[in-house]
Design a protein around this motif. Sequence first.
Motif, PDB file in Angstrom:
ATOM      1  N   GLU A   1      -7.502   5.380 -10.153  1.00  0.00           N
ATOM      2  CA  GLU A   1      -6.497   4.354 -10.436  1.00  0.00           C
ATOM      3  C   GLU A   1      -5.809   3.896  -9.145  1.00  0.00           C
ATOM      4  O   GLU A   1      -5.654   2.700  -8.901  1.00  0.00           O
ATOM      5  CB  GLU A   1      -5.453   4.892 -11.412  1.00  0.00           C
ATOM      6  N   VAL A   2      -5.416   4.858  -8.322  1.00  0.00           N
ATOM      7  CA  VAL A   2      -4.758   4.496  -7.062  1.00  0.00           C
ATOM      8  C   VAL A   2      -5.741   3.748  -6.161  1.00  0.00           C
ATOM      9  O   VAL A   2      -5.390   2.751  -5.523  1.00  0.00           O
ATOM     10  CB  VAL A   2      -4.210   5.759  -6.357  1.00  0.00           C
ATOM     11  N   ARG A   3      -6.982   4.218  -6.150  1.00  0.00           N
ATOM     12  CA  ARG A   3      -7.984   3.567  -5.302  1.00  0.00           C
ATOM     13  C   ARG A   3      -8.218   2.116  -5.731  1.00  0.00           C
ATOM     14  O   ARG A   3      -8.276   1.207  -4.908  1.00  0.00           O
ATOM     15  CB  ARG A   3      -9.290   4.362  -5.339  1.00  0.00           C
ATOM     16  N   ASP A   4      -8.310   1.901  -7.037  1.00  0.00           N
ATOM     17  CA  ASP A   4      -8.496   0.534  -7.535  1.00  0.00           C
ATOM     18  C   ASP A   4      -7.330  -0.374  -7.113  1.00  0.00           C
ATOM     19  O   ASP A   4      -7.545  -1.501  -6.651  1.00  0.00           O
ATOM     20  CB  ASP A   4      -8.585   0.537  -9.068  1.00  0.00           C
ATOM     21  N   ARG A   5      -6.124   0.133  -7.287  1.00  0.00           N
ATOM     22  CA  ARG A   5      -4.955  -0.682  -6.953  1.00  0.00           C
ATOM     23  C   ARG A   5      -4.891  -0.947  -5.448  1.00  0.00           C
ATOM     24  O   ARG A   5      -4.505  -2.036  -5.012  1.00  0.00           O
ATOM     25  CB  ARG A   5      -3.666   0.000  -7.421  1.00  0.00           C
ATOM     26  N   PHE A   6      -5.260   0.051  -4.671  1.00  0.00           N
ATOM     27  CA  PHE A   6      -5.288  -0.082  -3.212  1.00  0.00           C
ATOM     28  C   PHE A   6      -6.285  -1.175  -2.811  1.00  0.00           C
ATOM     29  O   PHE A   6      -5.980  -2.060  -1.998  1.00  0.00           O
ATOM     30  CB  PHE A   6      -5.706   1.282  -2.633  1.00  0.00           C
ATOM     31  N   ALA A   7      -7.478  -1.112  -3.391  1.00  0.00           N
ATOM     32  CA  ALA A   7      -8.516  -2.103  -3.062  1.00  0.00           C
ATOM     33  C   ALA A   7      -8.108  -3.501  -3.516  1.00  0.00           C
ATOM     34  O   ALA A   7      -8.372  -4.494  -2.829  1.00  0.00           O
ATOM     35  CB  ALA A   7      -9.848  -1.701  -3.707  1.00  0.00           C
TER      36      ALA A   7
ATOM     37  N   LEU B   1       0.831  -1.211   0.000  1.00  0.00           N
ATOM     38  CA  LEU B   1       0.000   0.000   0.000  1.00  0.00           C
ATOM     39  C   LEU B   1       0.865   1.262   0.000  1.00  0.00           C
ATOM     40  O   LEU B   1       0.548   2.251  -0.672  1.00  0.00           O
ATOM     41  CB  LEU B   1      -0.940   0.000   1.208  1.00  0.00           C
ATOM     42  N   ALA B   2       1.957   1.218   0.734  1.00  0.00           N
ATOM     43  CA  ALA B   2       2.851   2.377   0.768  1.00  0.00           C
ATOM     44  C   ALA B   2       3.465   2.625  -0.606  1.00  0.00           C
ATOM     45  O   ALA B   2       3.590   3.776  -1.046  1.00  0.00           O
ATOM     46  CB  ALA B   2       3.946   2.162   1.819  1.00  0.00           C
ATOM     47  N   ALA B   3       3.801   1.546  -1.307  1.00  0.00           N
ATOM     48  CA  ALA B   3       4.347   1.706  -2.665  1.00  0.00           C
ATOM     49  C   ALA B   3       3.288   2.308  -3.589  1.00  0.00           C
ATOM     50  O   ALA B   3       3.593   3.190  -4.409  1.00  0.00           O
ATOM     51  CB  ALA B   3       4.835   0.351  -3.200  1.00  0.00           C
ATOM     52  N   ILE B   4       2.056   1.854  -3.460  1.00  0.00           N
ATOM     53  CA  ILE B   4       0.975   2.387  -4.311  1.00  0.00           C
ATOM     54  C   ILE B   4       0.780   3.883  -4.052  1.00  0.00           C
ATOM     55  O   ILE B   4       0.572   4.665  -4.973  1.00  0.00           O
ATOM     56  CB  ILE B   4      -0.338   1.609  -4.058  1.00  0.00           C
ATOM     57  N   CYS B   5       0.849   4.269  -2.779  1.00  0.00           N
ATOM     58  CA  CYS B   5       0.601   5.673  -2.416  1.00  0.00           C
ATOM     59  C   CYS B   5       1.856   6.533  -2.521  1.00  0.00           C
ATOM     60  O   CYS B   5       1.762   7.764  -2.441  1.00  0.00           O
ATOM     61  CB  CYS B   5       0.073   5.768  -0.985  1.00  0.00           C
TER      62      CYS B   5
END
Lengths: 110, 110, 110
Positions: free
Chosen positions: C68-74, C25-29
């Motif tokens: 996009e970030v939200r999708d990847r996070f989920a 998650l940290a990498a995604i954000c």
Amino acid sequence: MPHIVVRGIPVEQLKEISTALVEELAAICGCGTDNFMIECLHTTAVFQGNEVESYPFIEVAWFERGQEVRDRFAQAIARHVLSLGIPEVETAFIAYRQDSYYLNGEGFFE
Amino acid sequence: MPHIVVRGIPVEQLKEISTALVEELAAICGCGTDNFMIECLHTTAVFQGNEVESYPFIEVAWFERGQEVRDRFAQAIARHVLSLGIPEVETAFIAYRQDSYYLNGEGFFE
Amino acid sequence: MPHIVVRGIPVEQLKEISTALVEELAAICGCGTDNFMIECLHTTAVFQGNEVESYPFIEVAWFERGQEVRDRFAQAIARHVLSLGIPEVETAFIAYRQDSYYLNGEGFFE
């Protein structure tokens, strides 16, 4: 969905109303009873230096269904809660955005 | 209302500040102290495979009162929490919609 | 921030995935792992007159980062939770307003 998140009502009392309440809410929303989650939060309320009983409060987290459905939903909750002899209950609705809700990582509405 | 929902601050410490904090918040909002609910959530925080102490966090769920009141409200919370020797606290405000808040099934603002 | 608030997943199982999940998650954000708080709420679920196991549900409270970030996070959350043998998990995102988030009484973005 909807999530019915409860504070300040004992679990034993919620059990008494849970079946009839969820049936009525499902009818109002036009969906199955297995979509409903009733969750009692474990909390400790504090007021003026003391632990006190939590004020009866129910937060409904759902997708917005408009004023009429919301009113009927709130009225059903209140009627069942007040039937337990609880004198007062507040209810607030939080609307989730449809694009921000996921089942197993997939958009709920895709 | 407002709801002051706390994580990561021990109940015993909250008791110490609850009276003065609520009096100050009531003055900021121009309402009575009996409108305030302080609720400590029972939670378990997890980080890197271990249970850890929860980070001090307070979510205020209320009706939006504008930037100035919100700033003063957050400053009062922080001052009282930091006075306990707690080094850091985050505070987030969630605004309920007025048409989505009910007392005993009736619209709160009707 | 972000706050990852969990219901219906045992703490012991969360511990197993917490390190790898938060790293992803940290990498995604694009932020550090120490920004993440995983909090398990203590709750009791009620259905049809009985206490039942809570449905696995994770609410992410954060600042909106776009689809996009939200999708990847989920997707990351779901992949890690399902890897535990849990068959289903729902995830909802709540966006805090940037002007309504405070650290020690000061605006988080000032």
